[in-house]
Design an enzyme around this catalytic site. Structure first.
Site, PDB file in Angstrom:
ATOM      1  N   GLU A   1      24.142   5.806  28.659  1.00  0.00           N
ATOM      2  CA  GLU A   1      22.932   6.482  28.167  1.00  0.00           C
ATOM      3  C   GLU A   1      22.168   7.072  29.342  1.00  0.00           C
ATOM      4  OE1 GLU A   1      21.828   2.352  27.215  1.00  0.00           O
ATOM      5  OE2 GLU A   1      19.759   3.006  27.555  1.00  0.00           O
TER       6      GLU A   1
ATOM      7  N   LYS B   1      19.471   7.813  32.176  1.00  0.00           N
ATOM      8  CA  LYS B   1      18.457   7.015  32.876  1.00  0.00           C
ATOM      9  C   LYS B   1      17.192   7.872  32.915  1.00  0.00           C
ATOM     10  CE  LYS B   1      17.713   4.244  36.975  1.00  0.00           C
ATOM     11  NZ  LYS B   1      16.478   4.803  37.481  1.00  0.00           N
TER      12      LYS B   1
ATOM     13  N   ASP C   1      13.570   9.132  33.809  1.00  0.00           N
ATOM     14  CA  ASP C   1      12.738   9.005  35.011  1.00  0.00           C
ATOM     15  C   ASP C   1      11.275   8.899  34.615  1.00  0.00           C
ATOM     16  OD1 ASP C   1      12.073   8.832  37.624  1.00  0.00           O
ATOM     17  OD2 ASP C   1      12.358  10.952  38.091  1.00  0.00           O
TER      18      ASP C   1
ATOM     19  N   TYR D   1      15.135   0.947  25.115  1.00  0.00           N
ATOM     20  CA  TYR D   1      16.537   0.767  25.500  1.00  0.00           C
ATOM     21  C   TYR D   1      16.902  -0.672  25.847  1.00  0.00           C
ATOM     22  CZ  TYR D   1      14.329   1.413  30.100  1.00  0.00           C
ATOM     23  OH  TYR D   1      13.499   1.317  31.177  1.00  0.00           O
TER      24      TYR D   1
ATOM     25  N   LYS E   1      23.870   7.392  39.539  1.00  0.00           N
ATOM     26  CA  LYS E   1      22.837   8.381  39.865  1.00  0.00           C
ATOM     27  C   LYS E   1      23.433   9.789  39.994  1.00  0.00           C
ATOM     28  CE  LYS E   1      19.082   6.997  40.664  1.00  0.00           C
ATOM     29  NZ  LYS E   1      18.346   6.170  41.580  1.00  0.00           N
TER      30      LYS E   1
ATOM     31  N   CYS F   1       8.043   2.654  74.470  1.00  0.00           N
ATOM     32  CA  CYS F   1       7.345   2.598  73.185  1.00  0.00           C
ATOM     33  C   CYS F   1       6.161   3.565  73.227  1.00  0.00           C
ATOM     34  CB  CYS F   1       6.864   1.167  72.932  1.00  0.00           C
ATOM     35  SG  CYS F   1       5.767   1.038  71.514  1.00  0.00           S
TER      36      CYS F   1
ATOM     37  N   CYS G   1       2.764   1.127  73.089  1.00  0.00           N
ATOM     38  CA  CYS G   1       2.326   0.200  74.134  1.00  0.00           C
ATOM     39  C   CYS G   1       2.938   0.550  75.493  1.00  0.00           C
ATOM     40  CB  CYS G   1       2.679  -1.241  73.752  1.00  0.00           C
ATOM     41  SG  CYS G   1       4.451  -1.535  73.744  1.00  0.00           S
TER      42      CYS G   1
ATOM     43  N   CYS H   1      11.227  -1.603  70.933  1.00  0.00           N
ATOM     44  CA  CYS H   1      10.173  -1.813  71.924  1.00  0.00           C
ATOM     45  C   CYS H   1      10.250  -3.267  72.380  1.00  0.00           C
ATOM     46  CB  CYS H   1       8.833  -1.530  71.254  1.00  0.00           C
ATOM     47  SG  CYS H   1       7.448  -2.294  72.086  1.00  0.00           S
TER      48      CYS H   1
ATOM     49  N   CYS I   1       2.641  -5.616  71.706  1.00  0.00           N
ATOM     50  CA  CYS I   1       2.654  -4.239  71.184  1.00  0.00           C
ATOM     51  C   CYS I   1       1.812  -4.193  69.915  1.00  0.00           C
ATOM     52  CB  CYS I   1       4.082  -3.801  70.881  1.00  0.00           C
ATOM     53  SG  CYS I   1       4.138  -2.188  70.077  1.00  0.00           S
TER      54      CYS I   1
END
Ligand code: IVH
Length: 734
Positions: free
Chosen positions: A128, A130, A132, A240, A328, A422, A425, A445, A451
């Protein structure tokens, strides 16, 4: 976002900074409104975070220009969740995904194997669309709709009864229904209605933000406090599935769906039942073809095992049923320009490159950021700033760059230099080697606790919806509290109220900028700030924090942000150890110094480690994440400070604690005749047993099928109880 306003902060003059701060304040206020009140975000989180960072940097450079309505001042301004929370009697599951025919084939074979069906046996499957939209559960008692609840996190949703009652597709009463029946399905908005809602919005309030797609329009319309507003929005519902029922709805999925239709629910006309995998795949293609002509959004096809007794036997893993899968549709694509690459630092220190794109519409959603994954990905695809790129977006997944259009590359585009420090930091950012000697794809990092980006991300994770879920303590508040040094680590959240009472911190009042000379100079006047404007939301925040002092154990473990421990693994640990102290002690005891002479530490030498690895679903990587986390003294100390305020609930085992095998460690070996190995394992776990793969001194029972060999010998040598399959079935059916 207007690109001309992206002047670097260091180049801003007081005049242009004033304008930019005003623009940011307005834009972010609009974004807040859209996010919280209309559930229709104007931008993705990363973009919102970037705006806030920019705002903060400008404020740091021009402290006198900070506006009274500055986004940084909106501490605690997030409205607390406005709907009553309702626990689902039966959890609302999500679905695993299949992305191609092969995944579907594997799903089909896996199920047959689990059920011990011959490979050529018939296994009927429904297919069936799907839808959205957003799922909801409607509870009828004695045929009358009592409560309508959103999915929420699958365990607890929001009570939206008054709103669902405004939907024509939701019957208020159903005839000849069982005493209790929960009907589940998808609330959605049709394309035509979506267009009309947006048109009306524009007419009534020109300039008001439009909904970006039907799904957001449906979510925003359902989550209205005033059901009269929902009533004006044309929402629809396809049934469903179902939750708690006092009587079975039929013998098969298709029979049950027919019953839902008889009760007056809309069921999807493209639902069909098939007996072979090639048939369901053909049906998938039919639905894919029909997709463009449907008046509602769909994003795939859902396959479900038709026989409900099979569904019961198959059960579920983590949060998805074994008996269903969502196939999908392929992702949608578009071409745009890569304007810049930003580096974000996550809670584990991972440096993640984010592509800043010229905004482009992909399948109805405007995209301006995409993930670039890591350094290798950028190098492999040779992605350069200025390039024209193909991006794709699939469902809720973050958009990705799939291809660079090399023919369009600007002449001066240079290869991207991934930073080795990084950006937050400035500590070194390094890539390490795994045990196989391969380089880790992620650069991290090395700043650890020093950090600030890592600390803030850990805090955000701690309070997030799937973790401790503190209403009113969102990303913005955490950043603010961290910046003001009110909250440095999770334990500090729980002392906020006490420190406010002791006047050590001030969450209630805004800074008074009436006398700011710079504002006067610019001819700006500010009203004297009134009595604390945000006292109520801060008091609500304290209440929300206090309400979360006894979090469920799985959420607490997840909230700690241990590497590789996601929601699913956190639940496995919570179920296995039941109490936090047991989990923590086991993890601390499981640490084994790696011998420097290259010897390998035998699992048997460390019972705690072996026990952890015996938890079905927990592998070496996850176990090491946990063991290393608790070995780190700073983590131990932070956890101990946290436990001064928080008392994680003991995990109530959903599993049957009365069962004769509850808490026992079971090993299966040899060929089983009646049950399949998967089914036997799943059944043992549902009865509270732990299933291990190897025999050790801790093993309680060995179930030995035909042809059992070395495990049987070892079990006998260790004095472990040995059962035949028949004896085992006898034991568990007691
Ligand atoms: S069945 C236990 N059927 O997809 C099975 N779900 O990704 C529960 N959805 O949360 C779901 N159309 O919101 C099912 N025909 C369909 C569906 C569907 C849309 C949504 C649902 C669920 C999500 C999982």
């Amino acid at each position: 976002m207007a690109k001309d306003q992206q002047t670097p902060v260091e180049k801003l003059t007081p005049q242009s900074a004033t304008k930019e701060l005003e623009r940011l304040a307005k834009l972010m206020a609009k974004a807040d409104l859209a996010y919280y009140n209309d559930a229709a975000p104007l931008m993705i989180d990363a973009e919102y975070d970037a705006l806030r960072r920019r705002n903060m940097l400008i404020e740091e450079k021009f402290p006198k220009l900070v506006r009274e309505d500055s986004p940084s001042n909106k501490v605690g301004a997030t409205p607390v969740s406005r709907f009553e929370k309702v626990e689902h009697a039966v959890p609302m599951l999500s679905l695993d995904n299949a992305f191609n025919d092969n995944d579907v084939d594997e799903f089909y074979t896996r199920i047959k194997k689990f059920l011990n069906l011959d490979s050529d046996a018939t296994l009927r499957i429904t297919a069936e669309p799907k839808i959205d939209g957003l799922s909801a559960s409607l509870r009828y008692e004695k045929g009358v709709l009592k409560v309508g609840v959103t999915r929420g996190d699958g365990k607890v949703g929001e009570n939206v009864t008054a709103n669902v009652l405004t939907l024509d597709d939701v019957p208020q009463k159903i005839k000849d229904a069982p005493d209790i029946v929960e009907i589940r399905g998808e609330i959605y908005m049709s394309h035509a209605d979506f267009a009309q809602v947006n048109e009306r919005r524009e007419l009534e309030e020109p300039g008001k933000d439009l909904f970006s797609n039907p799904r957001n329009a449906a979510a925003g319309s359902l989550r209205q406090l005033d059901s009269a507003i929902t009533a004006l929005r044309p929402l629809k519902f396809f049934a469903y599935a179902w939750g708690e029922t006092s009587e079975p709805l039929g013998k098969t999925q298709s029979e049950a769906i027919e019953k839902l239709a008889l009760w007056g629910f809309k069921t999807n006309p493209l639902t069909k039942t098939w007996a072979r995998v090639d048939e369901i795949l053909a049906h998938y293609r039919e639905i894919e073809k029909a997709r463009a002509d449907l008046d509602y959004e769909i994003d795939g096809v859902v396959y479900k095992v038709d026989r409900l007794d099979y569904q019961d036997r198959l059960g579920f893993v983590s949060r998805a049923p074994r008996w269903a899968i969502a196939h999908k549709f392929p992702a949608e694509k578009a071409v745009t320009t890569l304007k810049d690459i930003d580096i974000q630092v996550g809670r584990t220190g991972a440096l993640t490159p984010v592509a800043r794109l010229e905004p482009v519409s992909v399948g109805g959603v405007v995209v301006s950021n995409a993930t670039l994954h890591n350094q290798d990905e950028i190098e492999r695809k040779d992605i350069r700033i200025g390039d024209k790129v193909v991006i794709q977006r699939a469902g809720d997944v973050i958009p990705q760059i799939v291809e660079v259009l090399l023919d369009d590359r600007p002449k001066k585009a240079k290869p991207y230099q991934f930073p080795d420090r990084c950006p937050i930091c400035n500590n070194k950012a390094v890539r390490s080697k795994n045990e196989k000697g391969e380089w880790d794809a992620v650069r991290r990092c090395t700043g650890g606790f020093t950090c600030s980006a890592q600390s803030v991300e850990r805090l955000k994770h701690f309070v997030s919806r799937k973790a401790i879920d503190i209403d009113g303590l969102g990303v913005k508040q955490i950043e603010q509290f961290y910046l003001k040094e009110y909250v440095k680590e999770p334990a500090d959240i729980y002392t906020l109220e006490q420190r406010q009472i002791a006047n050590e911190i001030d969450l209630y009042t805004y800074k008074d900028k009436t006398d700011d000379p710079l504002l006067k100079e610019q001819g700006l006047t500010k009203k004297k700030s009134q009595e604390p404007t945000n006292k109520k939301s801060i008091d609500n925040l304290f209440k929300a924090i206090n309400d979360r002092k006894n979090p469920p154990l799985d959420r607490f473990i997840f909230a700690l942000g241990i590497r590789h421990v996601g929601e699913g693994n956190a639940r496995l640990f919570a179920q296995a150890y039941s109490r936090f102290d047991a989990f923590q002690q086991a993890a601390i005891a499981a640490y084994v110094e790696q011998p420097t002479n290259g010897d390998v530490v035998d699992d048997e030498e460390n019972r705690h480690r072996a026990e952890m690895l015996a938890i079905d679903g927990i592998g070496e990587l996850v176990a090491m994440g946990v063991i290393e986390f608790f070995h780190e003294p700073q983590n131990q100390e932070a956890v101990s400070r946290l436990l001064d305020h928080v008392n994680p609930q003991e995990m109530e085992n959903n599993n049957d604690s009365e069962s004769p095998v509850s808490g026992k460690i079971i090993v299966f070996t040899g060929k089983l005749e009646v049950l399949t190995r998967d089914e036997a394992k799943a059944k043992a776990q549902s009865l509270g047993a732990k299933v291990a793969s190897a025999i050790s001194g801790k093993t309680d029972i060995l179930v030995a099928g035909a042809g059992a060999g070395s495990k049987l010998k070892k079990a006998e040598a260790l004095g472990v109880d040995v059962y035949t399959e028949a004896e085992w079935i006898n034991l568990i059916s007691e």
